[in-house]
Structure formats: C-alpha cells, structure tokens
Scaffold this active site. Sequence first.
Site, mmCIF file in Angstrom:
data_model
loop_
_atom_site.group_PDB
_atom_site.id
_atom_site.type_symbol
_atom_site.label_atom_id
_atom_site.label_comp_id
_atom_site.label_asym_id
_atom_site.label_seq_id
_atom_site.Cartn_x
_atom_site.Cartn_y
_atom_site.Cartn_z
ATOM 1 N N ARG A 68 35.294 44.834 40.829
ATOM 2 C CA ARG A 68 34.299 43.794 40.564
ATOM 3 C C ARG A 68 32.878 44.342 40.741
ATOM 4 O O ARG A 68 31.964 44.001 39.976
ATOM 5 C CB ARG A 68 34.544 42.593 41.480
ATOM 6 C CG ARG A 68 33.602 41.436 41.216
ATOM 7 C CD ARG A 68 34.088 40.132 41.829
ATOM 8 N NE ARG A 68 33.232 39.016 41.473
ATOM 9 C CZ ARG A 68 32.510 38.324 42.363
ATOM 10 N NH1 ARG A 68 32.571 38.623 43.644
ATOM 11 N NH2 ARG A 68 31.746 37.342 41.955
ATOM 12 N N HIS A 72 29.985 44.167 37.929
ATOM 13 C CA HIS A 72 28.690 43.532 38.175
ATOM 14 C C HIS A 72 27.547 44.535 38.057
ATOM 15 O O HIS A 72 26.426 44.176 37.707
ATOM 16 C CB HIS A 72 28.678 42.833 39.540
ATOM 17 C CG HIS A 72 29.390 41.522 39.512
ATOM 18 N ND1 HIS A 72 28.994 40.413 40.239
ATOM 19 C CD2 HIS A 72 30.494 41.128 38.820
ATOM 20 C CE1 HIS A 72 29.826 39.397 40.001
ATOM 21 N NE2 HIS A 72 30.745 39.809 39.144
ATOM 22 N N VAL A 76 24.412 44.068 34.654
ATOM 23 C CA VAL A 76 22.991 43.853 34.932
ATOM 24 C C VAL A 76 22.291 45.205 34.840
ATOM 25 O O VAL A 76 22.552 46.094 35.640
ATOM 26 C CB VAL A 76 22.775 43.222 36.333
ATOM 27 C CG1 VAL A 76 21.300 42.885 36.530
ATOM 28 C CG2 VAL A 76 23.638 41.968 36.501
ATOM 29 N N GLY A 78 22.903 47.564 32.837
ATOM 30 C CA GLY A 78 23.841 48.649 32.540
ATOM 31 C C GLY A 78 24.424 49.280 33.795
ATOM 32 O O GLY A 78 24.057 48.926 34.920
ATOM 33 N N ASP A 80 24.159 51.444 36.111
ATOM 34 C CA ASP A 80 23.120 52.343 36.635
ATOM 35 C C ASP A 80 23.031 52.290 38.154
ATOM 36 O O ASP A 80 22.025 52.711 38.735
ATOM 37 C CB ASP A 80 21.757 51.959 36.032
ATOM 38 C CG ASP A 80 21.271 50.614 36.553
ATOM 39 O OD1 ASP A 80 22.110 49.818 37.058
ATOM 40 O OD2 ASP A 80 20.058 50.346 36.490
ATOM 41 N N SER A 82 22.448 49.832 39.938
ATOM 42 C CA SER A 82 21.416 48.907 40.439
ATOM 43 C C SER A 82 21.991 47.894 41.426
ATOM 44 O O SER A 82 21.282 47.413 42.302
ATOM 45 C CB SER A 82 20.729 48.182 39.279
ATOM 46 O OG SER A 82 21.673 47.517 38.465
ATOM 47 N N ASN A 100 26.495 37.251 43.345
ATOM 48 C CA ASN A 100 27.007 38.500 43.909
ATOM 49 C C ASN A 100 27.495 38.325 45.342
ATOM 50 O O ASN A 100 27.865 39.300 45.996
ATOM 51 C CB ASN A 100 25.945 39.600 43.831
ATOM 52 C CG ASN A 100 25.891 40.218 42.445
ATOM 53 O OD1 ASN A 100 26.848 40.089 41.673
ATOM 54 N ND2 ASN A 100 24.795 40.874 42.126
ATOM 55 N N HIS A 199 41.461 39.995 36.750
ATOM 56 C CA HIS A 199 41.741 38.919 37.705
ATOM 57 C C HIS A 199 43.204 38.899 38.150
ATOM 58 O O HIS A 199 43.628 37.981 38.841
ATOM 59 C CB HIS A 199 41.297 37.566 37.138
ATOM 60 C CG HIS A 199 39.806 37.420 37.078
ATOM 61 N ND1 HIS A 199 39.179 36.333 36.524
ATOM 62 C CD2 HIS A 199 38.807 38.231 37.532
ATOM 63 C CE1 HIS A 199 37.868 36.482 36.622
ATOM 64 N NE2 HIS A 199 37.610 37.631 37.228
ATOM 65 N N ASP A 251 45.809 35.705 41.245
ATOM 66 C CA ASP A 251 47.132 35.817 40.621
ATOM 67 C C ASP A 251 48.143 35.565 41.741
ATOM 68 O O ASP A 251 48.527 36.489 42.452
ATOM 69 C CB ASP A 251 47.290 37.220 40.009
ATOM 70 C CG ASP A 251 48.685 37.475 39.447
ATOM 71 O OD1 ASP A 251 49.508 36.521 39.403
ATOM 72 O OD2 ASP A 251 48.952 38.623 39.051
HETATM 73 C C1 HEM Z 1 35.093 37.016 31.883
HETATM 74 C C2 HEM Z 1 34.204 36.555 32.706
HETATM 75 C C3 HEM Z 1 34.361 36.617 34.197
HETATM 76 C C4 HEM Z 1 34.061 35.622 35.061
HETATM 77 C C5 HEM Z 1 33.500 34.255 34.706
HETATM 78 C C6 HEM Z 1 34.383 36.097 36.373
HETATM 79 C C7 HEM Z 1 34.187 35.377 37.540
HETATM 80 C C8 HEM Z 1 34.677 35.730 38.777
HETATM 81 C C9 HEM Z 1 34.555 34.937 39.959
HETATM 82 C C10 HEM Z 1 33.811 33.605 40.047
HETATM 83 C C11 HEM Z 1 35.250 35.578 40.951
HETATM 84 C C12 HEM Z 1 35.471 35.093 42.388
HETATM 85 C C13 HEM Z 1 34.430 35.589 43.322
HETATM 86 C C14 HEM Z 1 34.580 34.982 44.685
HETATM 87 O O1 HEM Z 1 34.903 33.800 44.806
HETATM 88 O O2 HEM Z 1 34.347 35.712 45.670
HETATM 89 C C15 HEM Z 1 35.759 36.790 40.390
HETATM 90 C C16 HEM Z 1 36.499 37.712 41.064
HETATM 91 C C17 HEM Z 1 36.865 38.938 40.557
HETATM 92 N N1 HEM Z 1 36.514 39.438 39.315
HETATM 93 FE FE1 HEM Z 1 35.757 38.388 37.793
HETATM 94 N N2 HEM Z 1 34.877 37.355 36.289
HETATM 95 C C18 HEM Z 1 34.879 37.728 34.979
HETATM 96 C C19 HEM Z 1 35.252 38.960 34.477
HETATM 97 C C20 HEM Z 1 35.639 40.022 35.252
HETATM 98 C C21 HEM Z 1 35.746 41.381 34.782
HETATM 99 C C22 HEM Z 1 35.397 41.845 33.373
HETATM 100 C C23 HEM Z 1 36.183 42.122 35.835
HETATM 101 C C24 HEM Z 1 36.441 43.600 35.911
HETATM 102 C C25 HEM Z 1 36.755 44.355 34.887
HETATM 103 C C26 HEM Z 1 36.356 41.211 36.954
HETATM 104 C C27 HEM Z 1 36.859 41.572 38.171
HETATM 105 C C28 HEM Z 1 37.033 40.692 39.232
HETATM 106 C C29 HEM Z 1 37.747 41.019 40.438
HETATM 107 C C30 HEM Z 1 38.515 42.298 40.700
HETATM 108 C C31 HEM Z 1 37.634 39.921 41.282
HETATM 109 C C32 HEM Z 1 38.206 39.771 42.705
HETATM 110 C C33 HEM Z 1 37.146 40.153 43.711
HETATM 111 C C34 HEM Z 1 37.593 40.024 45.142
HETATM 112 O O3 HEM Z 1 38.783 39.966 45.443
HETATM 113 O O4 HEM Z 1 36.696 39.983 45.985
HETATM 114 N N3 HEM Z 1 35.985 39.966 36.563
HETATM 115 N N4 HEM Z 1 35.400 36.862 39.061
#
Ligand code: HEM
Length: 331
Positions: A68, A72, A76, A78, A80, A82, A100, A199, A251
């Site tokens: 994640r 992130h 933002v 690219g 880089d 940041s 964040n 996810h 999941d």
């Molecule tokens: C498609 C749009 C996406 C949205 C709206 C989104 C949104 C979110 C949100 C709201 C969380 C929960 C954060 C929290 O409650 O602490 C999350 C977790 C996560 N996201 Fe996404 N995400 C997106 C795409 C992605 C992408 C592209 C990746 C990586 C390639 C990603 C990887 C992850 C991972 C690994 C977590 C778990 C983080 C943790 O366990 O702390 N997400 N995401």
Amino acid sequence: METNKIVVVLACVLVVIGVIGVCEGDRREGGLRRNFYKDTCPNAEQIVKDLTEKRVSERPNLPAKLLRLHFHDCFVRGCDGSVLLNSTAENSAERDALFNKGLEGFDVIDEIKAEMEAQCPGVVSCADILALAARDAVSSAFDGPLWQVLAGRRDGTVSRKEEVSANIPSPFFNLDQLKQNFAAKKLSVHDLIVLSGAHTIGRAHCNLFSKRVFNFSGNGDEDPSLNSDYAEFLKSECRGLNDVTTTVEMDPGSSTTFDTGYYSALLQNEGLFTSDAALLTDDHSRMTITHLVREHEFLREFAKSMQKLAAVEVLTGQDGQIRTVCGLVNS
Ligand code: HEM
Ligand SMILES: *[C@@H]1O[C@H](CO)[C@@H](O)[C@H](O)[C@H]1NC(C)=O
Ligand SMILES: *[C@@H]1O[C@H](CO)[C@@H](O)[C@H](O)[C@H]1NC(C)=O
C-alpha cells in the site's frame, strides 16, 4: 563491386550489433532499467530482499503495509519516494494526510536505506528501495519474485499533505470515479481491476465501510448490493457507524495470503468498500473478475499491472536526487 559488398557486409554487422544491443539493453519502462545498480551497487537488490524477508518473518502484516505504501507513493507525484518524507516546521507532508492514516513500514525502508548507505553511499534511491521491498515482501511466501521491478527511479524533493486526497482513490468512489482516477495515471480499467486484487491482503478500518452496513440510505438499512450474511458479520465486528479504531480483514480468512480470495469474495457480493463492489457494476469488468479468479491469470496480470504502476511519473536521469535519509530531502 567489391566496395558494394563491403558496404553490405558492414551494414549487416551493424544491424546484428544493433539487434543484440536492443536485446541486451535491458527492458526499459519510462527510463527504468533492469540491473540498474549492477555496476554501482551490485548487492543493492539482495540487501533489500534479505532485510525485507527478515522483517516479514516477524511481521506478517508487512507485505500489505509495504504494498500500500508503494501504491500511495506512485499515485502522488509518481513513484518518487515522496510518501516517505517527514513533515517539517514549514511543510506538512503526504504521510500526515488523512488518506494516508494507517500507512506503515516506513521504519523498514529507513532500515534498508541505512544499510544501503553503509555499502554504497549516495547510489540507491528511496523510491527504488520501496518498489523493491514491496515486491519482495509480497513475494516472500512464493518461490520467486511475483513481478519484475525495473530500477533507476530518483527521489523527489516535494511532499505535500494537501495533494493526497486529489490523487489517492476514495473507498467511496463508484466505477466511473475509479476509472478517471486511474486514467489520470495512464492506467486502464483493466489495471484498476487487477491492482484492486491487492486487497487480498491487509485490513481496513470500520468507518470506511460502516455506512454500508449500519445506515446505507439514512434509515438504518444495509447496502442491498452487499451479501447480507457478510453485512451481519461486519456489524458484529464494528462497534458502530463512527468506529475509527477497529479493523477487519479485507479478504476474510486469508488476509495474509496473496491469493484470488479477493475476487471470490467480490463474486459473492462480499467486496468490503463501495469501491470494491463497484467493480461488479458493469458487465465487462465483471467478466474480467471471473477471469482473474483463476490464480495463474491473476498472478500474471498482477505482474504486468504492477510494472505499469511502478513506472508512473518516475523521475530518472538527472531529475530529483538520491536522498541520504528517506525521511529528509538532502540539505
Ligand atoms: C482502486 C482503488 C483503491 C481504493 C479506493 C483503495 C482504498 C483502500 C482503503 C480505504 C484501505 C484501508 C485503509 C485502512 O483502513 O487502514 C486500503 C487498504 C489497502 N490497499 Fe487499497 N485501495 C485501492 C487500490 C489499491 C491498490 C492499487 C493497491 C496496491 C497495488 C492497494 C493496496 C492496499 C493494501 C495492501 C491495503 C491493506 C493495508 C493494510 O493492511 O494496512 N489498494 N485500500
Ligand atoms: C442515519 O442517517 C440519517 C440520515 O443521514 C441520520 O439522520 C441518522 O442519524 C443516522 N443514524 C445514525 C444511527 O447515525
Ligand atoms: C520521521 O518521523 C518519524 C515519525 O515521527 C520518526 O520516527 C522518524 O525518525 C523521522 N525521520 C526522520 C529522518 O526525521
């Protein structure tokens, strides 16, 4: 006649050299290359891998955190680095933005960077370390790397808190908003669906989906697009609409396993966020999901889309800098 022959032979030799050059010239993507540190820091990739795997063995949630963090970073300004910069007296940095909150793994990147500086000072960027560490963390449960990471990113010098919400997608987005958000980074709907598969690991805070289960349309109802057994389960996990501390697995039951559980859940209407469920809202994207639910398809597509993500708006060549410490711009 003779000179003509010589010219032809010479031309052929040049073509052959050219072809070899292209084949050897290491695959490029946005100025990134394979084996970028081969001469300047031959152990760079090994250092990242060893330290990452060591920390993952102690912290099972680290793959999700680093993946994640990398995403992130890339969305933002690219990829880089940041996102790794700390706020200063004059500037609030990305990592302190609301979107964040919950980002972790900075300490691991800092640790790897310190080791890197000890072995090859001033050579390996923080942005590359993050891209490699995210890959190695997620791959640690597999026999080999799940995707290729090209290197040569340089570190940015700017990190602004107020740029985060305009670039990071919201969990409340519908499909059109998600498409637009990814298109702004030159990523396709296909990339969106494939990368959302991330996810399959990690956890999320209740307040980011609680409206769907406690008060969807303002009269204490549930989102009808959500599986009602799953909604009951989520209600029992969260304390209520405004629970900002409890987290749930994204999941359920396999949140530390990088598998296709995310897509199986989606197909049972168990996508946690509005933005997850949104991927079912058109026929074409639903078709893609039924394809990605097969593991080898998912892993192959994920590898391709991650390479695109990891090349978003990268700084290369003489742009940016190689930070000495990932949390600070060089003085
Ligand atoms: C498609 C749009 C996406 C949205 C709206 C989104 C949104 C979110 C949100 C709201 C969380 C929960 C954060 C929290 O409650 O602490 C999350 C977790 C996560 N996201 Fe996404 N995400 C997106 C795409 C992605 C992408 C592209 C990746 C990586 C390639 C990603 C990887 C992850 C991972 C690994 C977590 C778990 C983080 C943790 O366990 O702390 N997400 N995401
Ligand atoms: C549910 O939403 C409605 C409309 O926004 C609001 O009036 C009500 O107070 C909410 N219920 C709870 C328990 O917060
Ligand atoms: C950045 O901030 C974090 C958290 O406050 C801190 O642990 C870390 O040492 C800081 N890094 C630098 C380089 O100042």
